[in-house]
Design a protein around this motif. Structure first.
Motif, mmCIF file in Angstrom:
data_model
loop_
_atom_site.group_PDB
_atom_site.id
_atom_site.type_symbol
_atom_site.label_atom_id
_atom_site.label_comp_id
_atom_site.label_asym_id
_atom_site.label_seq_id
_atom_site.Cartn_x
_atom_site.Cartn_y
_atom_site.Cartn_z
ATOM 1 N N PHE A 144 0.831 -1.201 0.000
ATOM 2 C CA PHE A 144 0.000 0.000 0.000
ATOM 3 C C PHE A 144 0.874 1.264 0.000
ATOM 4 N N ALA A 145 1.911 1.247 0.850
ATOM 5 C CA ALA A 145 2.797 2.418 0.936
ATOM 6 C C ALA A 145 3.526 2.628 -0.391
ATOM 7 N N MET A 146 4.014 1.553 -0.961
ATOM 8 C CA MET A 146 4.735 1.658 -2.235
ATOM 9 C C MET A 146 3.791 2.185 -3.321
ATOM 10 N N LYS A 147 2.561 1.729 -3.268
ATOM 11 C CA LYS A 147 1.559 2.206 -4.222
ATOM 12 C C LYS A 147 1.362 3.714 -4.070
ATOM 13 N N ARG A 148 1.282 4.193 -2.838
ATOM 14 C CA ARG A 148 1.099 5.629 -2.624
ATOM 15 C C ARG A 148 2.315 6.418 -3.106
ATOM 16 N N ILE A 149 3.490 5.866 -2.914
ATOM 17 C CA ILE A 149 4.700 6.539 -3.402
ATOM 18 C C ILE A 149 4.621 6.697 -4.926
ATOM 19 N N LEU A 150 4.252 5.615 -5.586
ATOM 20 C CA LEU A 150 4.179 5.645 -7.050
ATOM 21 C C LEU A 150 3.081 6.573 -7.536
ATOM 22 N N LEU A 151 1.955 6.555 -6.827
ATOM 23 C CA LEU A 151 0.870 7.440 -7.252
ATOM 24 C C LEU A 151 1.284 8.896 -7.052
ATOM 25 N N GLU B 80 -0.729 -13.850 -12.448
ATOM 26 C CA GLU B 80 -1.066 -13.114 -13.673
ATOM 27 C C GLU B 80 -0.642 -11.653 -13.551
ATOM 28 N N MET B 81 -0.819 -11.092 -12.356
ATOM 29 C CA MET B 81 -0.452 -9.683 -12.167
ATOM 30 C C MET B 81 1.057 -9.494 -12.329
ATOM 31 N N LEU B 82 1.817 -10.441 -11.810
ATOM 32 C CA LEU B 82 3.270 -10.378 -12.009
ATOM 33 C C LEU B 82 3.592 -10.423 -13.504
ATOM 34 N N HIS B 83 2.885 -11.293 -14.205
ATOM 35 C CA HIS B 83 3.074 -11.404 -15.655
ATOM 36 C C HIS B 83 2.779 -10.072 -16.343
ATOM 37 N N ILE B 84 1.648 -9.471 -16.009
ATOM 38 C CA ILE B 84 1.253 -8.221 -16.664
ATOM 39 C C ILE B 84 2.243 -7.099 -16.344
ATOM 40 N N ALA B 85 2.689 -7.041 -15.091
ATOM 41 C CA ALA B 85 3.646 -5.996 -14.699
ATOM 42 C C ALA B 85 4.930 -6.119 -15.532
ATOM 43 N N THR B 86 5.392 -7.351 -15.684
ATOM 44 C CA THR B 86 6.626 -7.517 -16.469
ATOM 45 C C THR B 86 6.385 -7.169 -17.949
ATOM 46 N N LEU B 87 5.171 -7.449 -18.442
ATOM 47 C CA LEU B 87 4.873 -7.070 -19.840
ATOM 48 C C LEU B 87 5.011 -5.568 -20.048
ATOM 49 N N VAL B 88 4.497 -4.799 -19.078
ATOM 50 C CA VAL B 88 4.546 -3.342 -19.216
ATOM 51 C C VAL B 88 6.001 -2.873 -19.293
ATOM 52 N N HIS B 89 6.840 -3.441 -18.444
ATOM 53 C CA HIS B 89 8.246 -3.046 -18.481
ATOM 54 C C HIS B 89 8.965 -3.619 -19.702
ATOM 55 N N ASP B 90 8.593 -4.811 -20.125
ATOM 56 C CA ASP B 90 9.201 -5.374 -21.345
ATOM 57 C C ASP B 90 8.938 -4.482 -22.552
ATOM 58 N N ASP B 91 7.740 -3.918 -22.596
ATOM 59 C CA ASP B 91 7.393 -3.067 -23.739
ATOM 60 C C ASP B 91 8.251 -1.808 -23.778
ATOM 61 N N LEU B 121 1.853 -1.977 -10.781
ATOM 62 C CA LEU B 121 1.312 -3.336 -10.915
ATOM 63 C C LEU B 121 2.113 -4.340 -10.068
ATOM 64 N N PHE B 122 3.391 -4.074 -9.836
ATOM 65 C CA PHE B 122 4.149 -4.922 -8.904
ATOM 66 C C PHE B 122 3.576 -4.806 -7.488
ATOM 67 N N THR B 123 3.151 -3.608 -7.112
ATOM 68 C CA THR B 123 2.561 -3.488 -5.767
ATOM 69 C C THR B 123 1.245 -4.254 -5.697
ATOM 70 N N VAL B 124 0.489 -4.221 -6.797
ATOM 71 C CA VAL B 124 -0.768 -4.977 -6.828
ATOM 72 C C VAL B 124 -0.473 -6.478 -6.701
ATOM 73 N N TYR B 125 0.575 -6.887 -7.370
ATOM 74 C CA TYR B 125 1.003 -8.293 -7.302
ATOM 75 C C TYR B 125 1.286 -8.701 -5.849
ATOM 76 N N PHE B 126 2.105 -7.914 -5.163
ATOM 77 C CA PHE B 126 2.432 -8.284 -3.785
ATOM 78 C C PHE B 126 1.221 -8.162 -2.869
#
Lengths: 328, 328
Positions: A144-151, B80-91, B121-126
Motif C-alpha cells: 500500500f505504501a509503495m503504491k502511494r509513493i508511485l501514485l 497473472e499480475m506479475l506477468h502483466i507488470a513484467t509485460l509493461v516493463h518489457d514493452d 502493478l508490482f505493488t498490486v502483485y504483492f
C-alpha cells in the motif's frame, strides 16, 4: 566504511546502520557483475540511510526485551531498499546523468537496464521485508505504501507543465512521493519495536511531517544552492515541467511574469532559468516556501518533544533538527 | 466478458478465471483514470490467463476440503499480475508499439509513465499475494521467482548482438524470463491446494517444461507467422539484437552467412530481415527448433500423464497439448 559521516555524531545508532548496510550489500549480489557494481556504487555513494535511522530510533521507544534485533535490521533495511529502487526508476524519468555524485544507472547502462535493475531492487525490498516478519500483514501495508509513493510520482508527472498547479496538488504529490516513506519508516520502527499505541500513532504523523519538510527544503535548495554542494543538477526540474514549492508560491498572483519563460519548456536556456530564479526571489517564493517548510518542521519537532522520555528522544530531536536545518 | 474464448472449451475452470479477473480489476483501480483505462485495456486485451489456469488446475489435485477457495483465487491472480507488470516493463525495453492488439502503455503515455505503471502493478502483485497467504514464506518465494525472471531478462539483454550466443545461454535466459513463472504457477497451485509431496515436486518440473516449450514456440512463430495472426510486430527481435532459438540453431556452423546481415543491427532493412528468414530456412533453423521444443513438450505431457488420476488430469493434458500445438 561506506556509512555517511553524519552518523559519526550519532554513535548510538551508527552500529545498527552498519548492520543494515551489510544486509543490503549481501542481498544485491547478482551474476551480472556490471550491474552489481553499479548498485554497490549507489549503496556506497553517500546515501544517508535516513529512513533506516528513523526506523531504528523509533524502535528504541518500544519494549526492548520483546524485540528481535536481527529482524528489526531486516525491516530497517527494507525501507532503504525501497528508497533506492525508486531512485533508480526516478533517474529514468528525470533522465538524470548523476545520482549521489556518481553516474546514474540509466546514464551508465541505458534506460532498459535501469528499468530491470530497479525492478530487481524491488524484489530485494520484498525479500528483506519477508525476512523481517512472519506475517503478510506487513506486506499488505508495504504494498500500500509503495503504491502511494508511485501514485505520488504519477501525480507529479500528471501536473507537468501545469502553470496552474495548486499548493494542494503539490502537497498531495510530495505526501506520496516523499512523506509516505518517512512515515512508514517511523511507524514500522514503532510498531515492530513494540511501542505503546500512542507512540505508534505519533510516529506516523512525525514521519509524515519530517518527510514533507524534507521535500520542501529539497525543493528550496534547488533554487538556492549550486550543483557542487548537492551533487545533482540544479534547476533541471523547471525545464522538465516540474514546478515545485518556491515557484508555485511565487506564481500566485504573478503567473503572467513567469508564463513566457515557462512556456519554452525543454527549450529554456540557462539565461531563462536564471530569470525564473530571479523572478522567484522578486516575488518572495523562496522565503514563503521556507516559512511553510518551517511549519512542518515545527510540527515534527513538537511531535518528538511530546514523546515519552527516553535517551533516544534527544537523538531523534537533534537528528531531525540537523536534517531540517541542513546543509547535508 | 473479457475472458479469452479458449476457455469456452474448458468450462471446468472458466468460472475461477472469471473470479481472478474480477479480483484483478478491483485492485488496479486508481485515481489517474487515463492510466487505469490503459491497464484495463491490458487486462481486457485478450490475455489468456494461462498462468492462473495452471495454478487452478494443479490446485485441484490437492485436498479440496482443506482449501480456502477465495485465497486460492487471490494467489492465482497474483501470478497473472506479475506477468502483466513484467509485460509493461518489457514493452519499454522493446519499444513495442502494441501489446495484446492494443497500443502499449509506453507507446500511449511514454516510457516514464510506463515505468511507474509497471511498478504500480508490482505493488498490486504483492498485495494480491499478501491476501492469498498469512505467511511471508510465500513472499520470499515470490521475491526469489521475480528476481529470477528479471535476471533472465537482464541476461537476454546482456547477450544482445552477440552472434556467438550458445543454446545454453538461450536456455538460461528463457528459464528465467518465461519458464520461471509457469513453474511458480503450477507449484503454488499444487502447494497451496494441499497436494501430495510428489505432485508438488512434479508440478514445478511440469511448469518449467511447459514454459520452455512455450517460449521456444513463441520464438519459432516470430519467424514463421505474419503480424496479423500474432498481433505483434514480427522480426523486431533480430533488429534489436535478440537472437532466439531458430537463428541460434541455424547459425551453428554457418555464422559467416548471417554475419554481414546481423552486423547492420538497427539499420537492417525489411529485405535484410527477409534474407535472415531465408537463411534460417536454408539451414533448417526452424525445424531444428521445432524438434527441440517438441522434446520439452513431450517432457511436460509425460509429466502430466504420470500425475494421479483426477478429472483435471485430462483437462491439464488437453490444455497443454492445445497450447503447445497452438495457433493461439
Amino acid at each position: 566504511m561506506p556509512i555517511h559521516p553524519i552518523w559519526d555524531n550519532f554513535p548510538e545508532i551508527k552500529e545498527d546502520l552498519v548492520g543494515c548496510y551489510a544486509l543490503m550489500e549481501k542481498k544485491v549480489r547478482i551474476r551480472n557483475k556490471d550491474i552489481q557494481e553499479a548498485i554497490f556504487d549507489l549503496l556506497n555513494g553517500g546515501g544517508k540511510l535516513l529512513r533506516p535511522a528513523y526506523f531504528i530510533l523509533f524502535s528504541r521507544f518500544g519494549n526492548l526485551q520483546k524485540q528481535d534485533h536481527k529482524k528489526l535490521l531486516y525491516a530497517a533495511s527494507s525501507v532503504e531498499m525501497l528508497h533506492i529502487a525508486t531512485l533508480v526508476h526516478d533517474d529514468i524519468i528525470d533522465d538524470s546523468p548523476t545520482r549521489r555524485g556518481t553516474q546514474s544507472i540509466q546514464s551508465k547502462f541505458g534506460k532498459d537496464i535501469a528499468v530491470y535493475t530497479g525492478d530487481f531492487l524491488f524484489t530485494v525490498y520484498f525479500d528483506l521485508l519477508a525476512h523481517a516478519t512472519d506475517s503478510t500483514a506487513a506486506v499488505k501495508l508495504n504494498a500500500f505504501a509503495m503504491k502511494r509513493i508511485l501514485l505520488g510520482e504519477l501525480d507529479q508527472m500528471h501536473q507537468r507543465y501545469n502553470m496552474d498547479i495548486t499548493l494542494r496538488q503539490y502537497l498531495r504529490s510530495i505526501s506520496g512521493k516523499t512523506a509516505q516513506l518517512f512515515s512508514l519508516s517511523c511507524f514500522e520502527g514503532a510498531k515492530w519495536g513494540f511501542c505503546s499505541p500512542s507512540v505508534i500513532i505519533s510516529s506516523r504523523h512525525i514521519g509524515h511531517h519530517i518527510g514533507i519538510a524534507y521535500q520542501m527544503l529539497d525543493d528550496i535548495l534547488d533554487y538556492t544552492q549550486n550543483s557542487e554542494t548537492l551533487a545533482k543538477p540544479v534547476l533541471e526540474d523547471v525545464k522538465q515541467g516540474v514546478y515545485s514549492l518556491p515557484l508555485i508560491l511565487a506564481m500566485r498572483g504573478h503567473k503572467e511574469a513567469f508564463e513566457p519563460l515557462l512556456r519554452k519548456g525543454k527549450d529554456m536556456t540557462p539565461e531563462d532559468t536564471q530569470q525564473v530564479v530571479h523572478l522567484i526571489e522578486k516575488y518572495h517564493g523562496t522565503s514563503k516556501a521556507q516559512q511553510l517548510a518551517q511549519r512542518y518542521t515545527d510540527k515534527a519537532l513538537n511531535g518528538i518533544q511530546a514523546l515519552p522520555d527516553r535517551p533516544e528522544k534527544k537523538i531523534l530531536y537533534r537528528l531531525t533538527e540537523e536534517l531540517l536545518y541542513r546543509n547535508f
